[in-house]
Design an enzyme around this catalytic site. Structure first.
Site, PDB file in Angstrom:
ATOM      1  N   TYR A   1      16.760 -70.604  52.724  1.00 22.27           N
ATOM      2  CA  TYR A   1      15.986 -70.410  53.955  1.00 22.27           C
ATOM      3  C   TYR A   1      14.513 -70.150  53.664  1.00 22.27           C
ATOM      4  O   TYR A   1      13.641 -70.530  54.443  1.00 22.27           O
ATOM      5  CB  TYR A   1      16.603 -69.313  54.829  1.00 22.27           C
ATOM      6  CG  TYR A   1      17.770 -69.881  55.594  1.00 22.27           C
ATOM      7  CD1 TYR A   1      17.581 -70.540  56.801  1.00 22.27           C
ATOM      8  CD2 TYR A   1      19.058 -69.833  55.063  1.00 22.27           C
ATOM      9  CE1 TYR A   1      18.634 -71.120  57.473  1.00 22.27           C
ATOM     10  CE2 TYR A   1      20.123 -70.406  55.732  1.00 22.27           C
ATOM     11  CZ  TYR A   1      19.905 -71.046  56.940  1.00 22.27           C
ATOM     12  OH  TYR A   1      20.944 -71.632  57.602  1.00 22.27           O
TER      13      TYR A   1
ATOM     14  N   GLU B   1     -10.267 -61.787  62.874  1.00 20.79           N
ATOM     15  CA  GLU B   1      -9.715 -62.698  61.872  1.00 20.79           C
ATOM     16  C   GLU B   1      -9.416 -64.082  62.479  1.00 20.79           C
ATOM     17  O   GLU B   1      -8.656 -64.854  61.903  1.00 20.79           O
ATOM     18  CB  GLU B   1      -8.455 -62.083  61.263  1.00 20.79           C
ATOM     19  CG  GLU B   1      -8.772 -60.827  60.460  1.00 20.79           C
ATOM     20  CD  GLU B   1      -7.565 -60.225  59.772  1.00 20.79           C
ATOM     21  OE1 GLU B   1      -6.592 -59.894  60.482  1.00 20.79           O
ATOM     22  OE2 GLU B   1      -7.588 -60.093  58.550  1.00 20.79           O
TER      23      GLU B   1
HETATM   24 ZN   LIG Z   1      -5.762 -59.398  57.921  1.00 27.39          ZN
END
Ligand SMILES: [Zn+2]
Length: 215
Positions: A123, A77
């Site tokens: 936040y 990835e």
């Molecule tokens: Zn992934």
């Protein structure tokens, strides 16, 4: 000096990876982490590696053009990270997880694809901001990188449909903390789903954005 910094960064990636794994934010060999180096290259977690048991010395090193230089082979990835860095020159680190609550939100049919989770807390606004949904693609499809790139200039975090978040930060710690904030806010959103929660107003969000810019 640079070598010293790189050694420290490798150790930080392993420590934070183990912390994410130990708390169930990532499982199996899913999830990956990258950090930009001073010479323009990157450190990136290896393919098929468990983030809970990383060997710092085997974390992949890529050169400034994204070519594999050393260590184990980088995650499949890696193109998600490169797409994000290409549009975000001030981002120093990226975390991508298949964390359960964020993935659950990415599968809901009624979320706003321009802004998947309402601004429930200050936040969340400060660390994540508006979170767009990237349409589903087959894992490894280069078109997924193009889709991320199209959004990354305006967003420090994106949510891949039926897959998980990709989150950039101005440091490794900032990217990890923003990912944790996103996962916890996804959990809150699911807890509140169907109860018409009172989110922050556009004025409250604008005030936070002005006072606490991300990167
Ligand atoms: Zn992934």
């Amino acid at each position: 000096m640079r070598g010293h910094d790189e050694t420290r960064l490798r150790e930080r990636i392993a420590t934070l990876g183990q912390s994410l794994f130990d708390r169930g934010l990532t499982m199996g060999s899913s999830g990956n982490i990258s950090v930009r180096l001073e010479d323009g290259g990157w450190l990136m977690t290896p393919t098929n590696a468990c983030l809970g048991r990383l060997d710092p010395s085997r974390i992949a090193r890529l050169d400034r053009d994204g070519r594999w230089q050393g260590g184990d082979k980088p995650t499949k990835e890696h193109f998600l990270h490169m797409a994000m860095y290409a549009e975000r020159p001030r981002s120093e680190a990226i975390v991508h997880l298949h964390s359960t609550h964020s993935v659950a939100v990415s599968c809901l049919p009624d979320i706003d694809p321009c802004d998947c989770i309402p601004p429930l807390t200050a936040y969340y606004v400060m660390r994540v901001g508006r979170l767009p949904l990237v349409p589903y693609h087959l894992p490894g499809d280069p078109a997924l990188g193009d889709a991320v790139r199209g959004l990354a200039g305006r967003h420090s975090a994106v949510l891949l449909a039926n897959h998980g978040p990709v989150v950039a930060g101005k440091s490794l710690e900032a990217a990890v903390y923003a990912t944790e904030e996103l996962e916890e806010t996804a959990k809150l959103y699911l807890l509140l789903h169907g109860r018409n929660p009172r989110a922050l107003t556009p004025e409250q969000v604008a005030e936070l954005e002005a006072r606490f810019p991300r990167d």
